[in-house]
Write a protein that holds these residues in place. Structure first.
Motif, PDB file in Angstrom:
ATOM      1  N   LYS A 189       0.842  -1.192   0.000  1.00 59.11           N
ATOM      2  CA  LYS A 189       0.000   0.000   0.000  1.00 59.11           C
ATOM      3  C   LYS A 189       0.880   1.246   0.000  1.00 59.11           C
ATOM      4  CE  LYS A 189      -3.625  -2.198   2.810  1.00 59.11           C
ATOM      5  NZ  LYS A 189      -4.249  -2.212   4.154  1.00 59.11           N
ATOM      6  N   ASN A 190       0.289   2.389  -0.353  1.00 59.76           N
ATOM      7  CA  ASN A 190       1.046   3.638  -0.462  1.00 59.76           C
ATOM      8  C   ASN A 190       2.306   3.392  -1.295  1.00 59.76           C
ATOM      9  OD1 ASN A 190      -0.789   4.985   1.315  1.00 59.76           O
ATOM     10  ND2 ASN A 190       0.263   4.027   3.032  1.00 59.76           N
ATOM     11  N   PRO A 191       2.115   3.027  -2.549  1.00 56.85           N
ATOM     12  CA  PRO A 191       3.224   2.559  -3.389  1.00 56.85           C
ATOM     13  C   PRO A 191       4.344   3.577  -3.564  1.00 56.85           C
ATOM     14  CG  PRO A 191       1.271   3.034  -4.704  1.00 56.85           C
ATOM     15  CD  PRO A 191       0.845   3.059  -3.279  1.00 56.85           C
ATOM     16  N   ASP A 192       5.577   3.076  -3.414  1.00 56.90           N
ATOM     17  CA  ASP A 192       6.757   3.891  -3.677  1.00 56.90           C
ATOM     18  C   ASP A 192       7.389   3.421  -4.987  1.00 56.90           C
ATOM     19  OD1 ASP A 192       8.030   1.506  -3.031  1.00 56.90           O
ATOM     20  OD2 ASP A 192       8.715   2.186  -1.073  1.00 56.90           O
ATOM     21  N   THR A 193       8.550   3.972  -5.312  1.00 57.12           N
ATOM     22  CA  THR A 193       9.154   3.691  -6.612  1.00 57.12           C
ATOM     23  C   THR A 193       9.597   2.237  -6.744  1.00 57.12           C
ATOM     24  OG1 THR A 193       9.868   5.998  -6.759  1.00 57.12           O
ATOM     25  CG2 THR A 193      10.939   4.441  -8.244  1.00 57.12           C
TER      26      THR A 193
ATOM     27  N   SER B 174       9.692   9.019 -12.741  1.00 57.76           N
ATOM     28  CA  SER B 174      10.395   7.891 -13.348  1.00 57.76           C
ATOM     29  C   SER B 174       9.598   7.284 -14.494  1.00 57.76           C
ATOM     30  CB  SER B 174      10.691   6.817 -12.297  1.00 57.76           C
ATOM     31  OG  SER B 174      11.492   7.336 -11.265  1.00 57.76           O
ATOM     32  N   LEU B 175       8.301   7.060 -14.253  1.00 58.38           N
ATOM     33  CA  LEU B 175       7.474   6.446 -15.293  1.00 58.38           C
ATOM     34  C   LEU B 175       7.350   7.351 -16.515  1.00 58.38           C
ATOM     35  CD1 LEU B 175       4.574   4.724 -13.285  1.00 58.38           C
ATOM     36  CD2 LEU B 175       6.795   3.818 -13.961  1.00 58.38           C
ATOM     37  N   GLU B 176       7.204   8.640 -16.274  1.00 54.62           N
ATOM     38  CA  GLU B 176       7.115   9.572 -17.402  1.00 54.62           C
ATOM     39  C   GLU B 176       8.434   9.654 -18.154  1.00 54.62           C
ATOM     40  OE1 GLU B 176       5.727  13.261 -15.789  1.00 54.62           O
ATOM     41  OE2 GLU B 176       3.638  12.561 -15.621  1.00 54.62           O
ATOM     42  N   TYR B 177       9.544   9.616 -17.430  1.00 58.86           N
ATOM     43  CA  TYR B 177      10.864   9.692 -18.058  1.00 58.86           C
ATOM     44  C   TYR B 177      11.079   8.517 -19.008  1.00 58.86           C
ATOM     45  CZ  TYR B 177      15.901  10.544 -18.476  1.00 58.86           C
ATOM     46  OH  TYR B 177      17.164  10.812 -18.955  1.00 58.86           O
ATOM     47  N   PHE B 178      10.646   7.336 -18.589  1.00 54.81           N
ATOM     48  CA  PHE B 178      10.850   6.143 -19.410  1.00 54.81           C
ATOM     49  C   PHE B 178       9.597   5.758 -20.209  1.00 54.81           C
ATOM     50  CE2 PHE B 178      14.149   5.810 -16.133  1.00 54.81           C
ATOM     51  CZ  PHE B 178      15.261   5.704 -16.956  1.00 54.81           C
ATOM     52  N   ARG B 179       8.604   6.662 -20.218  1.00 52.09           N
ATOM     53  CA  ARG B 179       7.398   6.525 -21.038  1.00 52.09           C
ATOM     54  C   ARG B 179       6.667   5.210 -20.758  1.00 52.09           C
ATOM     55  NH1 ARG B 179       9.549   8.960 -26.891  1.00 52.09           N
ATOM     56  NH2 ARG B 179      10.250  10.969 -26.047  1.00 52.09           N
TER      57      ARG B 179
ATOM     58  N   LEU C 299      13.728   1.511 -15.132  1.00 53.08           N
ATOM     59  CA  LEU C 299      12.819   1.354 -14.002  1.00 53.08           C
ATOM     60  C   LEU C 299      13.526   0.694 -12.811  1.00 53.08           C
ATOM     61  CD1 LEU C 299       9.474   0.258 -15.715  1.00 53.08           C
ATOM     62  CD2 LEU C 299      10.203   2.543 -15.028  1.00 53.08           C
ATOM     63  N   MET C 300      14.324  -0.322 -13.082  1.00 52.49           N
ATOM     64  CA  MET C 300      15.075  -0.959 -11.988  1.00 52.49           C
ATOM     65  C   MET C 300      16.061   0.027 -11.370  1.00 52.49           C
ATOM     66  SD  MET C 300      15.826  -4.932 -13.047  1.00 52.49           S
ATOM     67  CE  MET C 300      15.678  -4.989 -14.824  1.00 52.49           C
ATOM     68  N   LEU C 301      16.723   0.805 -12.210  1.00 48.67           N
ATOM     69  CA  LEU C 301      17.654   1.818 -11.720  1.00 48.67           C
ATOM     70  C   LEU C 301      16.923   2.830 -10.839  1.00 48.67           C
ATOM     71  CD1 LEU C 301      20.389   3.306 -11.699  1.00 48.67           C
ATOM     72  CD2 LEU C 301      19.671   4.440 -13.821  1.00 48.67           C
ATOM     73  N   SER C 302      15.756   3.268 -11.266  1.00 46.65           N
ATOM     74  CA  SER C 302      14.971   4.237 -10.497  1.00 46.65           C
ATOM     75  C   SER C 302      14.627   3.687  -9.114  1.00 46.65           C
ATOM     76  CB  SER C 302      13.676   4.581 -11.245  1.00 46.65           C
ATOM     77  OG  SER C 302      13.956   5.152 -12.505  1.00 46.65           O
ATOM     78  N   ALA C 303      14.271   2.417  -9.061  1.00 42.80           N
ATOM     79  CA  ALA C 303      13.932   1.783  -7.785  1.00 42.80           C
ATOM     80  C   ALA C 303      15.132   1.759  -6.850  1.00 42.80           C
ATOM     81  CB  ALA C 303      13.419   0.368  -8.041  1.00 42.80           C
TER      82      ALA C 303
ATOM     83  N   GLU D 214      24.130   9.873 -11.805  1.00 46.65           N
ATOM     84  CA  GLU D 214      24.075  10.934 -10.790  1.00 46.65           C
ATOM     85  C   GLU D 214      23.073  12.026 -11.167  1.00 46.65           C
ATOM     86  OE1 GLU D 214      25.582  11.100  -7.852  1.00 46.65           O
ATOM     87  OE2 GLU D 214      26.621   9.184  -8.074  1.00 46.65           O
ATOM     88  N   GLU D 215      23.100  12.462 -12.418  1.00 44.05           N
ATOM     89  CA  GLU D 215      22.205  13.539 -12.849  1.00 44.05           C
ATOM     90  C   GLU D 215      20.745  13.094 -12.782  1.00 44.05           C
ATOM     91  OE1 GLU D 215      23.328  14.905 -16.702  1.00 44.05           O
ATOM     92  OE2 GLU D 215      25.261  15.708 -16.037  1.00 44.05           O
ATOM     93  N   TYR D 216      20.488  11.917 -13.320  1.00 47.25           N
ATOM     94  CA  TYR D 216      19.116  11.408 -13.303  1.00 47.25           C
ATOM     95  C   TYR D 216      18.656  11.157 -11.864  1.00 47.25           C
ATOM     96  CZ  TYR D 216      15.175   8.226 -13.552  1.00 47.25           C
ATOM     97  OH  TYR D 216      13.944   7.640 -13.361  1.00 47.25           O
ATOM     98  N   GLY D 217      19.522  10.554 -11.056  1.00 43.66           N
ATOM     99  CA  GLY D 217      19.161  10.223  -9.680  1.00 43.66           C
ATOM    100  C   GLY D 217      18.795  11.441  -8.863  1.00 43.66           C
ATOM    101  N   LEU D 218      19.584  12.496  -8.962  1.00 45.70           N
ATOM    102  CA  LEU D 218      19.308  13.711  -8.200  1.00 45.70           C
ATOM    103  C   LEU D 218      18.006  14.356  -8.664  1.00 45.70           C
ATOM    104  CD1 LEU D 218      20.363  15.490  -5.953  1.00 45.70           C
ATOM    105  CD2 LEU D 218      21.635  16.815  -7.652  1.00 45.70           C
ATOM    106  N   ALA D 219      17.781  14.376  -9.978  1.00 42.63           N
ATOM    107  CA  ALA D 219      16.554  14.963 -10.515  1.00 42.63           C
ATOM    108  C   ALA D 219      15.326  14.184 -10.047  1.00 42.63           C
ATOM    109  CB  ALA D 219      16.617  14.993 -12.041  1.00 42.63           C
ATOM    110  N   MET D 220      15.445  12.870 -10.028  1.00 42.49           N
ATOM    111  CA  MET D 220      14.337  12.024  -9.594  1.00 42.49           C
ATOM    112  C   MET D 220      14.018  12.235  -8.116  1.00 42.49           C
ATOM    113  SD  MET D 220      14.069   7.874  -9.568  1.00 42.49           S
ATOM    114  CE  MET D 220      14.534   7.751  -7.828  1.00 42.49           C
TER     115      MET D 220
END
Length: 308
Positions: free
Chosen positions: A10-14, A49-54, A140-144, A177-183
């Protein structure tokens, strides 16, 4: 409806959302009739994350019927799962948390590893089964992993998580690093959230002896932005305590830039929570330096204190 539903807590996270999508992709490639779903609205970080990877947001499921086949990712405690889970047929569990309050009538595939993220386990499963990881699934795995490790700052992060993230970033073709900080920054915006959203965005229930607690957490780049709303927070949390018959509600506000947390604790057992950290509450608040992980730095000492 698909034969097997795959979902996280519940209350889903990345990690919960991305792991469900990634494992569903693997199962469908292998010919299974599965569907990734979520148990509630996704947060801003996950949406980024989902929008970034469409990738489309999975549909929301709030209850399962008797006999529904399910696969659980990123959780195993029944109180953190979907309504009706006790009537479902749990086929598999892929998780990286402690095992608690879990029992099934029939054998199942249960994989739990002491890693920083469920997605790290899924990367291993893809590799073990000889399935190529495409750019989208890698992203998606990286985002998680970035989310659960707070870009490798969390003590839950292992060397295997970091190596997996570096491999996945190469496959996804992005700067880690760039993607991670932005996310993370996308998920740290608290100004536009209601009080209920703040305490619900990442809240989990725990049963410790005969006590029921909620331990909620939110990440921010400005802790004061949240604590300045303490009066409203307390009013809403006291309502949650009453509605759910909680012994305590623990609200952890984590600064992702300083890696410290301000913790608001309410309920009859609030002092017991504070004593788990050797602290005393001042105006229902305590500061925990260097604490960013609920799983490794918050839940264990509270569990130990309540199990005395």
């Amino acid at each position: 409806m698909s034969e097997v539903l795959i979902f996280g807590h519940k209350n889903p996270d990345t990690d919960t959302v991305c792991s469900a999508i990634v494992y569903n992709n693997l199962k469908r490639l292998q010919g299974m009739d599965t569907e990734a779903v979520v148990l509630g609205e996704i947060n801003d970080e996950t949406r980024y994350s989902l929008e970034y990877f469409r990738v489309d947001v999975p549909r929301i499921v709030t209850e399962v019927t008797e006999g529904q086949k399910v696969i659980l990712v990123d959780h195993n405690e029944m109180q953190q799962s979907v309504v009706g889970i006790e009537k479902a047929v749990i086929k598999e569990v892929i998780d990286h948390h402690k095992i608690a309050n879990f029992e099934t009538a029939v054998p199942l595939y249960f994989r739990a590893e002491p890693l920083g993220c469920t997605a790290t386990i899924l990367k291993k499963i893809y590799e073990e089964q000889g399935v190529d990881i495409n750019k989208t699934m890698a992203g998606l795995m990286l985002s998680a992993i970035i989310s659960d490790s707070l870009l490798f700052k969390s003590p839950t992060c292992t060397l295997r998580d970091k190596i997996a993230a570096e491999d996945l970033a190469k496959i996804a073709g992005i700067n880690l690093e760039e993607y991670g900080l932005a996310m993370l920054k996308a998920g740290a915006n608290t100004k536009d959230k209601t009080i209920k959203e703040l305490i619900d965005v990442d809240a989990k229930e725990f049963i410790l002896n005969n006590d029921k607690l909620v331990i909620a957490q939110i990440n921010t780049i400005d802790t004061k932005e949240v604590t300045d709303r303490q009066k409203e927070l307390e009013e809403t949390i006291y309502q949650e305590i009453s509605n759910k018959s909680l012994s305590a509600f623990v609200f952890v506000v984590t600064n992702i830039l300083t890696s410290d947390s301000e913790v608001l604790v309410l309920g009859d057992k609030k002092e017991k929570v504070a004593s788990a950290f050797g602290k005393s509450l001042e105006n229902n608040l305590m500061t925990l330096k260097g604490v960013v992980s609920r799983k490794k730095q918050v839940v264990p000492p509270i569990t130990e204190e309540f199990n005395k």
